[in-house]
Design an enzyme around this catalytic site. Structure first.
Site, mmCIF file in Angstrom:
data_model
loop_
_atom_site.group_PDB
_atom_site.id
_atom_site.type_symbol
_atom_site.label_atom_id
_atom_site.label_comp_id
_atom_site.label_asym_id
_atom_site.label_seq_id
_atom_site.Cartn_x
_atom_site.Cartn_y
_atom_site.Cartn_z
ATOM 1 N N SER A 240 -9.972 -13.591 15.240
ATOM 2 C CA SER A 240 -9.654 -13.369 16.643
ATOM 3 C C SER A 240 -10.770 -12.546 17.271
ATOM 4 O O SER A 240 -11.606 -11.968 16.576
ATOM 5 C CB SER A 240 -8.311 -12.639 16.768
ATOM 6 O OG SER A 240 -7.961 -12.412 18.121
ATOM 7 N N CYS A 241 -10.789 -12.489 18.608
ATOM 8 C CA CYS A 241 -11.779 -11.657 19.322
ATOM 9 C C CYS A 241 -11.307 -11.494 20.756
ATOM 10 O O CYS A 241 -10.108 -11.397 21.002
ATOM 11 C CB CYS A 241 -13.181 -12.277 19.236
ATOM 12 S SG CYS A 241 -13.321 -13.898 20.014
ATOM 13 N N GLY A 242 -12.217 -11.485 21.710
ATOM 14 C CA GLY A 242 -11.820 -11.330 23.106
ATOM 15 C C GLY A 242 -11.318 -12.625 23.720
ATOM 16 O O GLY A 242 -10.297 -12.655 24.398
ATOM 17 N N GLY B 37 -12.116 -15.907 21.830
ATOM 18 C CA GLY B 37 -12.287 -16.990 20.868
ATOM 19 C C GLY B 37 -13.713 -17.405 20.586
ATOM 20 O O GLY B 37 -13.939 -18.383 19.880
ATOM 21 N N TRP C 123 -7.658 -12.219 22.379
ATOM 22 C CA TRP C 123 -7.114 -11.090 23.135
ATOM 23 C C TRP C 123 -6.895 -11.423 24.606
ATOM 24 O O TRP C 123 -6.068 -10.798 25.279
ATOM 25 C CB TRP C 123 -8.012 -9.862 23.008
ATOM 26 C CG TRP C 123 -7.275 -8.612 23.405
ATOM 27 C CD1 TRP C 123 -7.429 -7.885 24.552
ATOM 28 C CD2 TRP C 123 -6.231 -7.977 22.669
ATOM 29 N NE1 TRP C 123 -6.548 -6.837 24.584
ATOM 30 C CE2 TRP C 123 -5.795 -6.868 23.414
ATOM 31 C CE3 TRP C 123 -5.617 -8.239 21.439
ATOM 32 C CZ2 TRP C 123 -4.787 -6.024 22.989
ATOM 33 C CZ3 TRP C 123 -4.613 -7.391 21.008
ATOM 34 C CH2 TRP C 123 -4.201 -6.300 21.786
#
Length: 220
Positions: A175-177, A179, A204
């Site tokens: 996951s990240c901000g 994708g 996120w």
């Protein structure tokens, strides 16, 4: 309605066909940052069932630094058919990630900077809560790259994941901000031989928006 989400199959196929990319091609992806969006495009090709796809290590900056040939002529595409077989195992939605967070399996690994993961830094997108998905680990994507934006050696990459508390014998959701850098984690995992991974496409940008899912702060 979320940024950078994977497109419908039909749109992917039509765009690739118009670019002349299709069955039988080896695809090499690069970007202008060294390694950033190229990993996301690599993931998208993998999601669509394309196996002959790679990322140019170090991207265009390294290519230029080595004095390699360039041109500014536009390519001449020829329509080419592409067979798509969506690999649903490579993508997760918010419901699946919420279940993983609650059960602790699969593991969730967040690629954002530590300050954003802890909730110490505000999110760049308005309206998102600060913090991380409960139970997730933090491997900032930049720690996996050398100064020239090439990927670190396999042994060192494995050590970085393990130091963050990631069990490389178990499945992982990245996951990240939004994708994009989560795909760098996925690429790194694939490179070290860990192929039991998937990517949270909403990341996120989705999780931080929903008031009904929990948010944790502080270190992992």
């Amino acid at each position: 309605e979320l940024p950078h989400m994977a497109p419908p199959v039909e749109k992917f196929m039509s765009r690739m066909r118009a670019m002349g990319i299709g069955d039988g091609h080896q695809v090499v992806i690069y970007d202008g940052a060294g390694l950033l969006s190229a990993a996301r495009v690599w993931w998208l090709f993998k999601l669509m069932g394309q196996e002959h796809v790679a990322v140019l290590d170090g991207g265009f900056p390294k290519w230029l630094s080595e004095g390699r040939a360039t041109e500014d002529m536009p390519p001449i595409p020829r329509d080419r058919h592409m067979t798509v077989r969506v690999q649903n195992r490579l993508v997760r939605d918010v419901t699946q990630v919420a279940q993983a967070s609650k059960l602790g399996d699969p593991q969730i690994v967040d690629a954002r900077a530590p300050a954003r993961f802890r909730g110490d830094a505000p999110e760049p997108r308005e309206g998102l809560r600060a913090g991380h998905i409960p139970g997730s680990r933090n491997v900032h994507y930049e720690t996996l790259l050398n100064d020239d934006k090439t990927m670190k050696p396999i042994d060192e990459t494995r050590e970085i994941f393990e130091a963050a508390g990631v069990d490389l014998g178990r499945p992982v959701i990245t996951s990240c901000g939004s994708g994009v850098t989560a795909a760098i984690l996925a690429l790194a995992l694939e490179r070290i031989g860990h192929d039991d991974w998937s990517l949270y496409d909403g990341s996120w940008a989705e999780w931080g928006m929903f008031p009904t899912v929990p948010v944790a702060t502080g270190d992992a």
